[in-house]
Design a protein around this motif. Sequence first.
Motif, mmCIF file in Angstrom:
data_model
loop_
_atom_site.group_PDB
_atom_site.id
_atom_site.type_symbol
_atom_site.label_atom_id
_atom_site.label_comp_id
_atom_site.label_asym_id
_atom_site.label_seq_id
_atom_site.Cartn_x
_atom_site.Cartn_y
_atom_site.Cartn_z
ATOM 1 N N VAL A 101 0.815 -1.180 -0.116
ATOM 2 C CA VAL A 101 0.207 -0.046 -0.033
ATOM 3 C C VAL A 101 0.456 1.176 0.198
ATOM 4 C CG1 VAL A 101 -1.573 1.656 1.239
ATOM 5 C CG2 VAL A 101 -2.003 -1.075 1.361
ATOM 6 N N VAL A 102 0.893 2.041 -0.989
ATOM 7 C CA VAL A 102 1.169 3.648 -0.860
ATOM 8 C C VAL A 102 0.544 4.744 -0.386
ATOM 9 C CG1 VAL A 102 2.571 5.120 -2.196
ATOM 10 C CG2 VAL A 102 2.976 3.280 -2.726
ATOM 11 N N VAL A 103 0.719 4.961 0.787
ATOM 12 C CA VAL A 103 0.100 6.541 0.888
ATOM 13 C C VAL A 103 0.915 7.838 0.141
ATOM 14 C CG1 VAL A 103 -1.000 7.985 2.648
ATOM 15 C CG2 VAL A 103 -1.061 5.152 2.650
ATOM 16 N N PHE A 104 0.582 8.146 -0.691
ATOM 17 C CA PHE A 104 0.766 10.020 -1.051
ATOM 18 C C PHE A 104 1.004 11.099 -0.247
ATOM 19 C CE2 PHE A 104 1.597 12.853 -4.320
ATOM 20 C CZ PHE A 104 3.093 12.131 -4.861
ATOM 21 N N GLY A 105 0.979 11.426 0.307
ATOM 22 C CA GLY A 105 1.210 13.239 0.648
ATOM 23 C C GLY A 105 0.981 13.664 1.591
ATOM 24 N N ASP A 141 -7.202 8.045 -11.762
ATOM 25 C CA ASP A 141 -7.877 6.375 -12.290
ATOM 26 C C ASP A 141 -7.262 5.482 -11.709
ATOM 27 O OD1 ASP A 141 -6.516 6.910 -14.482
ATOM 28 O OD2 ASP A 141 -8.012 5.159 -15.125
ATOM 29 N N ARG A 142 -6.192 5.667 -11.519
ATOM 30 C CA ARG A 142 -5.384 4.140 -10.339
ATOM 31 C C ARG A 142 -5.245 4.594 -9.450
ATOM 32 N NH1 ARG A 142 -1.596 1.020 -14.338
ATOM 33 N NH2 ARG A 142 -1.739 1.656 -16.298
ATOM 34 N N ALA A 143 -5.405 5.005 -8.821
ATOM 35 C CA ALA A 143 -5.356 5.384 -7.324
ATOM 36 C C ALA A 143 -6.791 4.325 -6.921
ATOM 37 C CB ALA A 143 -5.296 6.887 -6.711
ATOM 38 N N VAL A 144 -6.462 3.969 -5.995
ATOM 39 C CA VAL A 144 -7.643 3.707 -4.945
ATOM 40 C C VAL A 144 -8.850 4.035 -4.337
ATOM 41 C CG1 VAL A 144 -7.303 0.826 -5.075
ATOM 42 C CG2 VAL A 144 -5.994 2.329 -3.559
ATOM 43 N N LEU A 145 -7.926 5.441 -3.601
ATOM 44 C CA LEU A 145 -8.885 6.306 -2.869
ATOM 45 C C LEU A 145 -7.849 7.196 -3.259
ATOM 46 C CD1 LEU A 145 -8.968 4.448 0.928
ATOM 47 C CD2 LEU A 145 -10.381 5.251 -0.881
ATOM 48 N N VAL A 146 -8.478 8.579 -2.969
ATOM 49 C CA VAL A 146 -8.448 10.310 -3.743
ATOM 50 C C VAL A 146 -9.001 11.004 -2.877
ATOM 51 C CG1 VAL A 146 -7.763 11.582 -5.237
ATOM 52 C CG2 VAL A 146 -7.704 9.572 -5.479
ATOM 53 N N GLY A 147 -8.164 11.781 -1.932
ATOM 54 C CA GLY A 147 -8.427 13.101 -1.406
ATOM 55 C C GLY A 147 -7.639 13.973 -1.326
ATOM 56 N N ILE A 148 -8.115 15.462 -2.231
ATOM 57 C CA ILE A 148 -6.945 16.420 -2.255
ATOM 58 C C ILE A 148 -7.262 17.649 -1.127
ATOM 59 C CG2 ILE A 148 -6.114 15.558 -4.265
ATOM 60 C CD1 ILE A 148 -8.715 18.193 -5.515
ATOM 61 N N ARG A 149 -7.057 18.640 -1.105
ATOM 62 C CA ARG A 149 -6.505 19.158 -0.230
ATOM 63 C C ARG A 149 -7.610 20.803 -0.622
ATOM 64 N NH1 ARG A 149 -0.099 21.570 1.041
ATOM 65 N NH2 ARG A 149 -0.286 22.823 -1.153
ATOM 66 N N ASP A 150 -7.330 20.723 -2.451
ATOM 67 C CA ASP A 150 -7.937 22.093 -2.885
ATOM 68 C C ASP A 150 -9.440 21.617 -2.796
ATOM 69 O OD1 ASP A 150 -5.440 23.189 -4.086
ATOM 70 O OD2 ASP A 150 -5.216 20.648 -4.313
ATOM 71 N N TYR A 151 -10.827 22.645 -2.692
ATOM 72 C CA TYR A 151 -11.709 22.869 -2.132
ATOM 73 C C TYR A 151 -12.369 23.281 -3.804
ATOM 74 C CZ TYR A 151 -16.368 23.644 -0.743
ATOM 75 O OH TYR A 151 -17.788 23.782 0.058
ATOM 76 N N LYS A 152 -13.544 22.638 -3.767
ATOM 77 C CA LYS A 152 -13.693 22.605 -5.296
ATOM 78 C C LYS A 152 -12.673 22.840 -6.447
ATOM 79 C CE LYS A 152 -18.539 25.012 -3.545
ATOM 80 N NZ LYS A 152 -19.412 25.929 -3.533
ATOM 81 N N THR A 204 -10.846 5.537 8.036
ATOM 82 C CA THR A 204 -11.850 4.888 8.331
ATOM 83 C C THR A 204 -11.636 4.127 6.836
ATOM 84 O OG1 THR A 204 -13.481 6.164 9.773
ATOM 85 C CG2 THR A 204 -14.386 3.704 8.941
ATOM 86 N N LYS A 205 -12.167 4.771 6.413
ATOM 87 C CA LYS A 205 -11.675 4.443 4.741
ATOM 88 C C LYS A 205 -10.588 3.593 4.190
ATOM 89 C CE LYS A 205 -15.569 8.046 2.534
ATOM 90 N NZ LYS A 205 -15.622 8.320 1.670
ATOM 91 N N CYS A 206 -9.713 3.878 4.915
ATOM 92 C CA CYS A 206 -8.058 3.835 4.629
ATOM 93 C C CYS A 206 -7.812 2.743 5.151
ATOM 94 C CB CYS A 206 -7.225 4.859 4.450
ATOM 95 S SG CYS A 206 -7.176 6.059 3.776
ATOM 96 N N ARG A 207 -8.698 2.655 6.695
ATOM 97 C CA ARG A 207 -7.641 2.028 7.223
ATOM 98 C C ARG A 207 -8.690 0.199 7.052
ATOM 99 N NH1 ARG A 207 -10.815 2.797 12.887
ATOM 100 N NH2 ARG A 207 -13.054 1.917 11.329
#
Length: 328
Positions: free
Chosen positions: A60-64, A117-128, A274-277
């Motif tokens: 598992v790779v966590v990028f950020g 599209d290859r990432a399994v979960l994505v969250g970025i700090r940029d709003y809208k 929670t999603k990552c865990r």
Amino acid sequence: MRKTGKIHFVHHLEKRHVPANLGDWICCPYYYFPDFFGKYTCLIHSDWAILWHEIERDDVVVFGGGGLLDNSDELNAVLNRLLECCDNVIIWGAGTHKYNQDNIFGKKTASVPIQFDRAVLVGIRDYKHPSNLPYLPCVSCLNDAFSSQPEDSEIKRNVGTIKSALEKTFAVSNTPSFVTNAEPIGSVANYIRSSNIILVSSYHGAFWSMLLGRKAILPSSRLGVDKYKYFRHPVGFYDKSVFDEQQLMSIASDIPDIPNFLEESRDLTSAFFTKCREFIEDRLGAGSQDETLQIISKRNAQLEFTVIDMWNEIRRLNGRLTTLEKLK
């Protein structure tokens, strides 16, 4: 049979002889969920010194976090390579850092597309953000410095300034008071609390100010970089090169108040964790208490730069010897 695999954390760590950037150092998710991640074998990599041979497809790779997206074609290529060599890449609170063509830093605009599209979960700090990727605040919102209440929390100044330690000169001269983003997070947080508003040149300085309910104003030159355009709450921009408290207070009066941003940010971060865990436990198993953290790529990178320094010194000495030979 218990599943096996490693968790790799990739964020930004400065090279040797460069002032620390506190925001980059404390934006790694590992530090905020040690009870969970400590059950696994974890490696912390800098984005510029990844031990590729350690990363296996089923890891598992966590990028950020940090401004790692569209920062450069080279860094986009690093993320794409991670996405191609590992099936379980999570992008956690990374932010866009795309330089516009009129930026003052002389940086090229990134053009290599990221394969999100290859990432399994994505969250970025940029709003809208125009990418429409899900918003997720920087994980540094969980730092204890934003929860503690110092005994001396009275307002000491109208305008506080947070300067980037990486900049030789600040865009606004004659600021009467300042801290840098290389100081301990507790000191920076206390400085923010004791200021009515904050004039700041770094992303994290503005983010932390808003976490503590303070309005943030940035030099207008920062508009040359995308990351300053997508804060969760509006910020102000100051186009003068000399400090003018009255003008800064006037700009601040037009910025809406910032309600419950710390609580909101922590709730969003907890939900993403929670999603990552759940994902990690599904891929790697539940983990055990006897695993150890391996911080090895930073050490490897420091060694690499030590070798480079030694080689440069050898070249310098060789040049001196050549000069002496010519003088004989």
